[in-house]
Write an enzyme that holds these catalytic residues in place. Sequence first.
Site, PDB file in Angstrom:
ATOM      1  CG  HIS A 246      -0.202   0.329   2.494  1.00 45.64           C
ATOM      2  ND1 HIS A 246       0.532  -0.606   3.163  1.00 45.64           N
ATOM      3  CD2 HIS A 246      -0.085   1.469   3.194  1.00 45.64           C
ATOM      4  CE1 HIS A 246       1.078  -0.060   4.231  1.00 45.64           C
ATOM      5  NE2 HIS A 246       0.728   1.204   4.280  1.00 45.64           N
TER       6      HIS A 246
HETATM    7  C1  UD1 Z   1      -1.835   5.257   6.323  1.00 47.38           C
HETATM    8  C2  UD1 Z   1      -0.533   5.633   7.011  1.00 47.38           C
HETATM    9  C3  UD1 Z   1       0.478   4.526   6.821  1.00 47.38           C
HETATM   10  C4  UD1 Z   1      -0.080   3.188   7.243  1.00 47.38           C
HETATM   11  C5  UD1 Z   1      -1.373   2.932   6.504  1.00 47.38           C
HETATM   12  C6  UD1 Z   1      -2.005   1.625   6.895  1.00 47.38           C
HETATM   13  C7  UD1 Z   1       0.000   8.053   7.041  1.00 47.38           C
HETATM   14  C8  UD1 Z   1       0.891   9.066   6.476  1.00 47.38           C
HETATM   15  N1  UD1 Z   1       0.039   6.844   6.428  1.00 47.38           N
HETATM   16  O1  UD1 Z   1      -1.569   5.218   4.933  1.00 47.38           O
HETATM   17  O2  UD1 Z   1       1.611   4.810   7.624  1.00 47.38           O
HETATM   18  O3  UD1 Z   1       0.856   2.178   6.970  1.00 47.38           O
HETATM   19  O4  UD1 Z   1      -2.274   4.000   6.799  1.00 47.38           O
HETATM   20  O5  UD1 Z   1      -3.171   1.399   6.216  1.00 47.38           O
HETATM   21  O6  UD1 Z   1      -0.692   8.317   7.989  1.00 47.38           O
HETATM   22  N2  UD1 Z   1      -9.025   4.998   2.487  1.00 47.38           N
HETATM   23  C9  UD1 Z   1     -10.260   4.409   2.378  1.00 47.38           C
HETATM   24  N3  UD1 Z   1     -10.803   3.869   3.519  1.00 47.38           N
HETATM   25  C10 UD1 Z   1     -10.170   3.911   4.722  1.00 47.38           C
HETATM   26  C11 UD1 Z   1      -8.906   4.494   4.788  1.00 47.38           C
HETATM   27  C12 UD1 Z   1      -8.329   5.038   3.661  1.00 47.38           C
HETATM   28  O7  UD1 Z   1     -10.860   4.361   1.313  1.00 47.38           O
HETATM   29  O8  UD1 Z   1     -10.739   3.432   5.712  1.00 47.38           O
HETATM   30  C13 UD1 Z   1      -8.440   5.631   1.298  1.00 47.38           C
HETATM   31  C14 UD1 Z   1      -8.229   7.133   1.559  1.00 47.38           C
HETATM   32  O9  UD1 Z   1      -9.378   7.861   1.297  1.00 47.38           O
HETATM   33  C15 UD1 Z   1      -7.098   7.442   0.632  1.00 47.38           C
HETATM   34  C16 UD1 Z   1      -6.263   6.179   0.681  1.00 47.38           C
HETATM   35  O10 UD1 Z   1      -7.131   5.128   1.103  1.00 47.38           O
HETATM   36  O11 UD1 Z   1      -7.547   7.635  -0.688  1.00 47.38           O
HETATM   37  C17 UD1 Z   1      -5.098   6.313   1.610  1.00 47.38           C
HETATM   38  O12 UD1 Z   1      -5.495   6.568   2.966  1.00 47.38           O
HETATM   39  P1  UD1 Z   1      -4.567   7.424   3.973  1.00 47.38           P
HETATM   40  O13 UD1 Z   1      -5.046   7.344   5.368  1.00 47.38           O
HETATM   41  O14 UD1 Z   1      -4.350   8.766   3.391  1.00 47.38           O
HETATM   42  O15 UD1 Z   1      -3.169   6.748   3.907  1.00 47.38           O
HETATM   43  P2  UD1 Z   1      -2.756   5.218   3.875  1.00 47.38           P
HETATM   44  O16 UD1 Z   1      -2.154   4.954   2.541  1.00 47.38           O
HETATM   45  O17 UD1 Z   1      -3.855   4.329   4.351  1.00 47.38           O
END
Ligand code: UD1
Length: 431
Positions: A246
């Site tokens: 991811h």
């Molecule tokens: C975040 C953490 C990362 C961790 C990861 C585990 C930061 C900088 N990064 O990254 O360290 O390893 O979580 O998962 O804090 N999304 C959904 N549903 C959710 C959560 C996220 O659809 O429940 C989507 C968001 O809208 C976004 C993408 O996934 O488009 C990334 O989510 P985000 O929390 O920004 O960062 P992660 O890549 O999950």
Amino acid sequence: MESVKTKKIMIVVGARPNFMKAAPIIAGIRDHNERVAGSPSRAGSGHSQIALQCVLVHTGQHYDAAMSDQFFADLRIPKPDVHLGVGGGSHAAQTAEIMKRFEEALEREKPDLLIVVGDVNSTLACALVAAKISYDKSGSRPLIAHVEAGLRSFDRGMPEEINRIVTDHLADLLFVTEESGVKNLRQEGVEDHKIHFVGNTMIDSLLAFKDQARRSPILRALGLSANEGLSESGSSITPFALLTLHRPSNVDEREGFLNILEGLNELASICPIIFPVHPRTRKKIADFGFEDFFFRLEGTEHSTRPSPQEGKGRICLIDPLGYIDFLCLMEHAAVVVTDSGGIQEETTCLGVPCVTVRENTERPVTIEVGTNVLAGTSATGIRKAVRQQLESKREAAVPEAWDGKSAERILGVICDQLLKQEEKLLASVIE
Ligand code: UD1
């Protein structure tokens, strides 16, 4: 006999990797309070002078049921007292929104101590707010405790590295999981009295839930075992690999993501690769038109569900899993391929070979004593590391203090600090 003082501790969680790190501390606070309530005769001595009121804050950085709610249920975390409902966004937008909403919660609750865990945007945002808040004219603010302090990848292109560095330099109490963390903090000039080597609360969770995970029906549900739970020998389980990916640096660019998938084709031809896919990665697979690399393994009734063997040569895609099911798959995998931080530690503790698809790791102990190897992100590097891990029978050890007692040590230090704070307060009133 002195009366028991109640001190307020606020704990922040936001994203998936926070939940298993915070759960043992929340359970430890509950146990501490039960001990204090159950031994009134000891009130007035040591830690039993303090009862801990726990306020749990969920920022809502992760919000899907599969990325959040399921973890609360699996890890038996109580419902958050405060939910900030922040959701996704760019780093700046997400961090700013958490800060704005968290400031209101902090002003309202005025905890004596704030605990932040890990390295996600929620960790940084809440530590920053707490470092600058002033509850009164004297400028008092909560003590800030950072759990999983000191880890460094020395790669500032990684958002988590920025979050780790800034949070560590805002914190009053730094709880470290491995020796490298102590060394890194000293090198950055953090004073010794703030640094506490306590082990790893993520491993507290793993040890607490390992037996339950062995009874998970997930192997059977995925067609990897004929049995409901694990057989005594585990011999009826089809050998499989487990994959998680991811990191933006691995999946956000088409070429890079393609290299990784090509690096996995040899493994996919040997055994099924089970891939619980993160929402970010799912979106990128669709954006880049990479569907042909994958085979969907679930979503149908059991009688019509395809078997992993039908997808031979392709990667078996499934929805993100909860904690218990994922732990079960991890323990029984022939090899785990990942770009996650925490999974490098969990596989080390389980003695399962791990291939980390990154150029660096902030968790060097998993390579020095554990089961982890760094593959880099090229197709050849990944193939080579996978082969090496499938063939090797290296004896691995569990790192120092990863013994299931880290939350207990953390709460011991916290109670000491809160007692000192209370004594200072009393002294100033007497003056
Ligand atoms: C975040 C953490 C990362 C961790 C990861 C585990 C930061 C900088 N990064 O990254 O360290 O390893 O979580 O998962 O804090 N999304 C959904 N549903 C959710 C959560 C996220 O659809 O429940 C989507 C968001 O809208 C976004 C993408 O996934 O488009 C990334 O989510 P985000 O929390 O920004 O960062 P992660 O890549 O999950």
